[in-house]
Design a protein around this motif. Structure first.
Motif, mmCIF file in Angstrom:
data_model
loop_
_atom_site.group_PDB
_atom_site.id
_atom_site.type_symbol
_atom_site.label_atom_id
_atom_site.label_comp_id
_atom_site.label_asym_id
_atom_site.label_seq_id
_atom_site.Cartn_x
_atom_site.Cartn_y
_atom_site.Cartn_z
ATOM 1 N N GLY A 189 41.776 0.049 12.733
ATOM 2 C CA GLY A 189 40.317 -0.020 12.774
ATOM 3 C C GLY A 189 39.670 1.256 13.268
ATOM 4 O O GLY A 189 38.453 1.407 13.208
ATOM 5 N N THR A 190 40.490 2.193 13.749
ATOM 6 C CA THR A 190 39.956 3.426 14.316
ATOM 7 C C THR A 190 40.213 4.627 13.415
ATOM 8 O O THR A 190 39.292 5.347 13.037
ATOM 9 C CB THR A 190 40.572 3.671 15.714
ATOM 10 O OG1 THR A 190 40.380 2.512 16.523
ATOM 11 C CG2 THR A 190 39.931 4.866 16.377
ATOM 12 N N ILE A 191 41.471 4.866 13.074
ATOM 13 C CA ILE A 191 41.793 6.008 12.214
ATOM 14 C C ILE A 191 41.423 5.667 10.777
ATOM 15 O O ILE A 191 42.017 4.784 10.164
ATOM 16 C CB ILE A 191 43.286 6.365 12.287
ATOM 17 C CG1 ILE A 191 43.646 6.812 13.701
ATOM 18 C CG2 ILE A 191 43.611 7.474 11.291
ATOM 19 C CD1 ILE A 191 45.108 7.162 13.874
ATOM 20 N N GLY A 192 40.449 6.341 10.268
ATOM 21 C CA GLY A 192 39.991 6.059 8.906
ATOM 22 C C GLY A 192 38.858 6.986 8.544
ATOM 23 O O GLY A 192 39.028 8.202 8.513
ATOM 24 N N THR A 193 37.694 6.418 8.314
ATOM 25 C CA THR A 193 36.544 7.227 7.928
ATOM 26 C C THR A 193 36.243 8.305 8.965
ATOM 27 O O THR A 193 35.809 9.399 8.642
ATOM 28 C CB THR A 193 35.308 6.332 7.731
ATOM 29 O OG1 THR A 193 35.645 5.290 6.840
ATOM 30 C CG2 THR A 193 34.157 7.124 7.171
ATOM 31 N N ALA A 242 28.447 20.631 15.308
ATOM 32 C CA ALA A 242 29.155 21.165 16.474
ATOM 33 C C ALA A 242 29.920 22.452 16.203
ATOM 34 O O ALA A 242 30.311 23.142 17.138
ATOM 35 C CB ALA A 242 30.121 20.105 17.009
ATOM 36 N N GLY A 243 30.166 22.791 14.922
ATOM 37 C CA GLY A 243 31.003 23.936 14.606
ATOM 38 C C GLY A 243 32.461 23.623 14.912
ATOM 39 O O GLY A 243 32.839 22.456 15.060
ATOM 40 N N PRO A 244 33.306 24.644 15.052
ATOM 41 C CA PRO A 244 34.707 24.396 15.406
ATOM 42 C C PRO A 244 34.863 23.629 16.719
ATOM 43 O O PRO A 244 35.896 23.002 16.959
ATOM 44 C CB PRO A 244 35.291 25.815 15.528
ATOM 45 C CG PRO A 244 34.419 26.656 14.651
ATOM 46 C CD PRO A 244 33.044 26.071 14.796
ATOM 47 N N ALA A 245 33.830 23.666 17.555
ATOM 48 C CA ALA A 245 33.864 22.924 18.820
ATOM 49 C C ALA A 245 33.840 21.416 18.593
ATOM 50 O O ALA A 245 33.858 20.650 19.553
ATOM 51 C CB ALA A 245 32.691 23.337 19.707
ATOM 52 N N VAL A 246 33.820 20.985 17.319
ATOM 53 C CA VAL A 246 33.915 19.557 17.038
ATOM 54 C C VAL A 246 35.214 18.990 17.606
ATOM 55 O O VAL A 246 35.318 17.787 17.873
ATOM 56 C CB VAL A 246 33.827 19.293 15.509
ATOM 57 C CG1 VAL A 246 35.126 19.704 14.806
ATOM 58 C CG2 VAL A 246 33.516 17.828 15.228
ATOM 59 N N ILE A 247 36.207 19.867 17.801
ATOM 60 C CA ILE A 247 37.445 19.428 18.465
ATOM 61 C C ILE A 247 37.119 18.845 19.836
ATOM 62 O O ILE A 247 37.640 17.802 20.238
ATOM 63 C CB ILE A 247 38.436 20.605 18.606
ATOM 64 C CG1 ILE A 247 38.912 21.059 17.229
ATOM 65 C CG2 ILE A 247 39.627 20.223 19.483
ATOM 66 C CD1 ILE A 247 39.704 22.348 17.256
ATOM 67 N N TRP A 248 36.201 19.514 20.542
ATOM 68 C CA TRP A 248 35.788 18.996 21.853
ATOM 69 C C TRP A 248 34.926 17.751 21.705
ATOM 70 O O TRP A 248 34.880 16.912 22.613
ATOM 71 C CB TRP A 248 35.053 20.081 22.642
ATOM 72 C CG TRP A 248 35.968 21.145 23.137
ATOM 73 C CD1 TRP A 248 36.005 22.448 22.752
ATOM 74 C CD2 TRP A 248 37.020 20.994 24.097
ATOM 75 N NE1 TRP A 248 37.008 23.124 23.407
ATOM 76 C CE2 TRP A 248 37.653 22.256 24.233
ATOM 77 C CE3 TRP A 248 37.503 19.916 24.839
ATOM 78 C CZ2 TRP A 248 38.725 22.458 25.104
ATOM 79 C CZ3 TRP A 248 38.580 20.122 25.702
ATOM 80 C CH2 TRP A 248 39.179 21.373 25.823
ATOM 81 N N SER A 249 34.246 17.624 20.567
ATOM 82 C CA SER A 249 33.501 16.390 20.307
ATOM 83 C C SER A 249 34.459 15.205 20.231
ATOM 84 O O SER A 249 34.191 14.126 20.773
ATOM 85 C CB SER A 249 32.711 16.507 19.001
ATOM 86 O OG SER A 249 31.738 17.519 19.069
ATOM 87 N N SER A 281 33.893 5.924 15.182
ATOM 88 C CA SER A 281 35.278 5.853 14.733
ATOM 89 C C SER A 281 36.218 5.299 15.798
ATOM 90 O O SER A 281 37.399 5.099 15.531
ATOM 91 C CB SER A 281 35.753 7.243 14.282
ATOM 92 O OG SER A 281 35.691 8.164 15.343
ATOM 93 N N PHE A 282 35.708 5.060 17.008
ATOM 94 C CA PHE A 282 36.532 4.457 18.047
ATOM 95 C C PHE A 282 36.340 2.943 18.117
ATOM 96 O O PHE A 282 36.785 2.297 19.057
ATOM 97 C CB PHE A 282 36.213 5.080 19.412
ATOM 98 C CG PHE A 282 36.709 6.489 19.556
ATOM 99 C CD1 PHE A 282 38.033 6.745 19.866
ATOM 100 C CD2 PHE A 282 35.852 7.555 19.350
ATOM 101 C CE1 PHE A 282 38.494 8.046 19.989
ATOM 102 C CE2 PHE A 282 36.303 8.864 19.468
ATOM 103 C CZ PHE A 282 37.633 9.106 19.786
ATOM 104 N N MET A 295 46.127 11.735 17.111
ATOM 105 C CA MET A 295 45.989 12.009 15.687
ATOM 106 C C MET A 295 44.670 12.715 15.383
ATOM 107 O O MET A 295 44.617 13.661 14.578
ATOM 108 C CB MET A 295 46.081 10.707 14.889
ATOM 109 C CG MET A 295 47.457 10.057 14.886
ATOM 110 S SD MET A 295 48.754 11.137 14.215
ATOM 111 C CE MET A 295 48.129 11.464 12.575
ATOM 112 N N TYR A 296 43.574 12.282 16.001
ATOM 113 C CA TYR A 296 42.264 12.881 15.741
ATOM 114 C C TYR A 296 42.261 14.375 16.068
ATOM 115 O O TYR A 296 41.799 15.207 15.280
ATOM 116 C CB TYR A 296 41.191 12.179 16.573
ATOM 117 C CG TYR A 296 40.616 10.942 15.949
ATOM 118 C CD1 TYR A 296 41.046 10.477 14.712
ATOM 119 C CD2 TYR A 296 39.633 10.215 16.602
ATOM 120 C CE1 TYR A 296 40.518 9.332 14.152
ATOM 121 C CE2 TYR A 296 39.090 9.070 16.042
ATOM 122 C CZ TYR A 296 39.528 8.635 14.821
ATOM 123 O OH TYR A 296 38.997 7.504 14.268
ATOM 124 N N VAL A 297 42.745 14.709 17.252
ATOM 125 C CA VAL A 297 42.687 16.108 17.693
ATOM 126 C C VAL A 297 43.582 16.980 16.822
ATOM 127 O O VAL A 297 43.194 18.096 16.414
ATOM 128 C CB VAL A 297 43.080 16.217 19.179
ATOM 129 C CG1 VAL A 297 43.194 17.681 19.597
ATOM 130 C CG2 VAL A 297 42.043 15.513 20.051
#
Length: 485
Positions: free
Chosen positions: A40-44, A57-64, A231-232, A266-268
């Motif tokens: 239910g989390t990993i998907g869209t 956010a730019g590449p800082a979306v990783i921190w998002s 997504s969480f 997985m997200y990061v």
């Protein structure tokens, strides 16, 4: 305390909650529960939302993703304690009913209707994009825009989104155990596909893509976290299965924590690989982004085809879990008399709430057919954030009110963790667009008006007990004997 306030704040006894899911079969074990959370989390959230979040956010979306994961993480620990203390279907709604009272529980129900109903529509819209990408790669054609986009996006109806919702509903009608088994298979496939993406994407790594790391500063990072927070949702979905979980006091907390660890990792990794392989400027408006990244690296369509196929399977499982969660929340509300009895009517053979599933399928399919995804995602995020906030408040209240209650998991560093969760949720909510917050407030007010005229009068507690105390409620749903199953 006035009589009216007693009505609005009457609470269900936590000692009676475990007997309230009669009619549902406890058939879901630890692995299947964990897969509900992951599925239910990993998907869209990773297959689609990068195209919306990276421009912000730019590449800082990783921190998002890290920020969203941190807030979700401390909240997941709160969920774990409540799930081990009040192991029933209904998730945050049931927790709020047992701790805050009836009217606040209806306010939470408004959040959950957004969290599940709207998110089901949102992920179904994202599914249609990858279906188009897969069809083009395999057969050289796409579904016409008129039949794959909402009217606001130049189409007439998003037909693929409607189809996936109907297919998920048909699967749920077969029963929870069958649905969770198929979901677990799809989750393993999606993880394998994402690891394949990471392996290929890292071959195209370019550190220059991170040069302008945070073009919009901290505000962009937080705004990105607000957009992707929907997504969480899968972490909450585990709790909605409380009425069908085996050994719920042990398995529910474990499943939530295990799902959290898998999801954040997985997200990061995937976000890092995607940003290393493609300039952040190219993400904006990019359809089926992960597939496009691989095609650019390899110069061939086959890796993108693999990812597109994985995304079709992945997002199908998210749609399935979200639809499941919505039906179980409505089941719990119907059990309590807050919505009509039709939502808790269970088929004696499959032990699934058939009318409930059909009604939810119809409403959500209409949303997916005619509403664009960006608005759906933001409405889902605010519903999820408020629900998470309520869970954190409920943990604090239940610790003070019933310190001796049996808990399958005990939250460490109390009350620091729930306080951090509350502050994190409020912080991200303030970064959402004002129109999103306004629409949410109007929607919640409408649900509370409905409660005033229907739920307050039809409440099972109002009929079965005095509002002066927490008197256990016995469900009117007939118990199904093991021999009949």
């Amino acid at each position: 305390m006035t009589s009216l306030s007693q009505q609005l704040l009457r609470r269900k006894s936590t000692s009676a909650e475990a007997a309230d899911d009669r009619g549902l079969k406890r058939s879901i074990g630890l692995f299947a529960l964990t897969m509900i959370g992951v599925g239910g989390t990993i998907g869209t959230g990773i297959f689609y939302v990068l195209s919306d979040a990276v421009p912000i956010a730019g590449p800082a979306v990783i921190w998002s993703f890290v920020l969203g994961g941190a807030v979700a993480g401390v909240t997941a620990l709160c969920y774990a304690e409540l799930a081990g203390s009040v192991p029933v279907s209904g998730s945050t709604y049931s927790y709020a009913y047992a701790t805050l009272g009836e009217a606040p529980a209806m306010g939470v129900a408004a959040c959950l209707l957004l969290e599940y109903g709207v998110s089901t529509a949102g992920v179904a819209v994202g599914w249609s994009q990858y279906v188009n990408q897969l069809l083009f790669n395999l057969f050289g054609f796409r579904i016409p825009d008129a039949l794959s986009n909402a009217p606001e996006q130049g189409g007439i109806i998003n037909l693929p989104a409607v189809i996936v919702i109907v297919l998920c509903a048909l699967l749920l009608l077969r029963g929870a155990s069958e649905s969770t088994r198929i979901n677990a298979i799809m989750v393993m496939v999606k993880i394998a596909v994402l690891l394949f993406f990471v392996a290929v994407a890292f071959t195209g790594w370019n550190s220059d893509h991170f040069a302008n790391f945070a073009p919009h500063g901290l505000q962009g990072v937080v705004a990105g976290a607000g957009l992707i927070f929907f997504s969480f949702i899968g972490l909450d979905a585990v709790a909605t299965a409380g009425g069908e979980a085996k050994n719920p006091k042990r398995n529910l907390p474990l499943a939530i924590i295990l799902a959290l660890v898998i999801v954040i990792t997985m997200y990061v990794i995937v976000a890092l690989a995607a940003l290393g392989a493609q300039e952040s400027e190219k993400f904006e408006g990019q359809s089926a982004g992960l597939s496009a990244i691989l095609e650019s690296i390899i110069g061939s369509s086959w890796p993108g085809t693999v990812v597109a196929a994985g995304a079709v399977i992945s997002i199908f499982s998210v749609t399935l879990v979200c639809l499941y969660g919505q039906t179980r929340v409505l089941f719990a509300m119907s059990r309590d008399g807050m919505v009509p009895p039709v939502f808790s009517k269970v088929n004696p053979r499959t032990l699934s709430p058939v009318p409930n599933t059909v009604i939810v399928m119809t409403v959500v399919a209409i949303l997916a057919a005619f509403v664009p995804i960006n608005f759906l995602l933001e409405m889902t995020s605010i519903g999820t954030l408020v629900a998470f906030l309520v869970v954190s408040v409920a943990v604090i209240i239940l610790r003070r009110r019933e310190p001796g209650i049996e808990r399958g998991f005990r939250l460490p560093l109390h009350p620091l963790i729930p306080v951090l969760s509350i502050l994190g949720c409020i912080w991200i909510i303030t970064q959402l667009r004002p129109i999103t917050i306004v629409v949410f407030v109007i929607w919640t007010a409408a649900v509370l008006v409905y409660y005033w005229f229907y739920g307050r009068k039809h409440s099972a507690l109002a009929r079965a007990a005095s509002p002066d105390a927490d008197i256990p409620y016995t469900s009117t749903i007939p118990q199904v004997d093991e021999g009949d199953r």
